[in-house]
Write an enzyme that holds these catalytic residues in place. Sequence first.
Site, PDB file in Angstrom:
ATOM      1  CG  ASP A   8      -2.195 -64.230 -26.856  1.00  0.00           C
ATOM      2  OD1 ASP A   8      -1.349 -63.414 -26.436  1.00  0.00           O
ATOM      3  OD2 ASP A   8      -3.043 -63.935 -27.714  1.00  0.00           O
ATOM      4  CB  CYS A  65      -3.802 -61.337 -25.499  1.00  0.00           C
ATOM      5  SG  CYS A  65      -5.216 -60.229 -25.524  1.00  0.00           S
ATOM      6  CB  THR A  67      -5.522 -55.859 -28.191  1.00  0.00           C
ATOM      7  OG1 THR A  67      -6.369 -57.017 -28.023  1.00  0.00           O
ATOM      8  CG2 THR A  67      -5.063 -55.760 -29.641  1.00  0.00           C
ATOM      9  CG  HIS A  98     -14.725 -45.979  -8.129  1.00  0.00           C
ATOM     10  ND1 HIS A  98     -15.169 -44.862  -8.799  1.00  0.00           N
ATOM     11  CD2 HIS A  98     -14.066 -45.513  -7.044  1.00  0.00           C
ATOM     12  CE1 HIS A  98     -14.809 -43.762  -8.153  1.00  0.00           C
ATOM     13  NE2 HIS A  98     -14.123 -44.130  -7.074  1.00  0.00           N
ATOM     14  CG  HIS A 133     -17.524 -47.215  -5.217  1.00  0.00           C
ATOM     15  ND1 HIS A 133     -17.917 -46.490  -6.312  1.00  0.00           N
ATOM     16  CD2 HIS A 133     -16.813 -46.361  -4.424  1.00  0.00           C
ATOM     17  CE1 HIS A 133     -17.457 -45.247  -6.206  1.00  0.00           C
ATOM     18  NE2 HIS A 133     -16.781 -45.148  -5.065  1.00  0.00           N
TER      19      HIS A 133
HETATM   20  C1  RB5 Z   1      -3.128 -62.603 -31.421  1.00  0.00           C
HETATM   21  O1  RB5 Z   1      -2.634 -62.307 -32.701  1.00  0.00           O
HETATM   22  C2  RB5 Z   1      -4.043 -61.496 -30.961  1.00  0.00           C
HETATM   23  O2  RB5 Z   1      -5.228 -61.518 -31.680  1.00  0.00           O
HETATM   24  C3  RB5 Z   1      -4.314 -61.632 -29.480  1.00  0.00           C
HETATM   25  O3  RB5 Z   1      -3.115 -61.580 -28.777  1.00  0.00           O
HETATM   26  C4  RB5 Z   1      -5.195 -60.565 -28.861  1.00  0.00           C
HETATM   27  O4  RB5 Z   1      -4.772 -59.299 -29.217  1.00  0.00           O
HETATM   28  C5  RB5 Z   1      -6.636 -60.753 -29.051  1.00  0.00           C
HETATM   29  O5  RB5 Z   1      -7.461 -59.976 -28.545  1.00  0.00           O
END
Ligand code: RB5
Length: 146
Positions: A8, A65, A67, A98, A133
Amino acid sequence: MKVAIGSDHGGLNLKREITNLLQEMGIEYEDVGCDCTDSVDYPDYGIPVAEKVANGEVDRGILICGTGIGMSIAANKVKGIRCALVHDLFTAKVTREHNDTNILAMGERVIGPGLATEIARVWLSTEFEGGRHATRVGKITEYEGS
Ligand code: RB5
């Protein structure tokens, strides 16, 4: 090996670093987007990458993304996907050995590009160990009925 990669807006810069790595490693890849900094919704890119892996169009996927969490949740909803959210070199290696993970998720806002690139290099280069595994992964596959 062929890889599908997606991000994203929160993962766009790191995705560019990882596509440079794929080129350096001589790995064919397909970038499913996004390709602009406008705010977008991560499932719109995570699910198509996961579907390409699940249907055998590509061998592996990489999702980024802010996080890595949203992408990993979305990808793991697709039958046949084992997506790991990884931010260190140890679990990058062990999740291939694994868990036979077929998608790597990372967060651009969590780690720097140098570490993320090395994580992707290790994850792409490590083979599944099989054996006990494979029995464990097989139980997950059996549960989801794929
Ligand atoms: C976008 O602001 C953010 O929420 C997205 O990139 C991600 O971290 C969602 O899990």
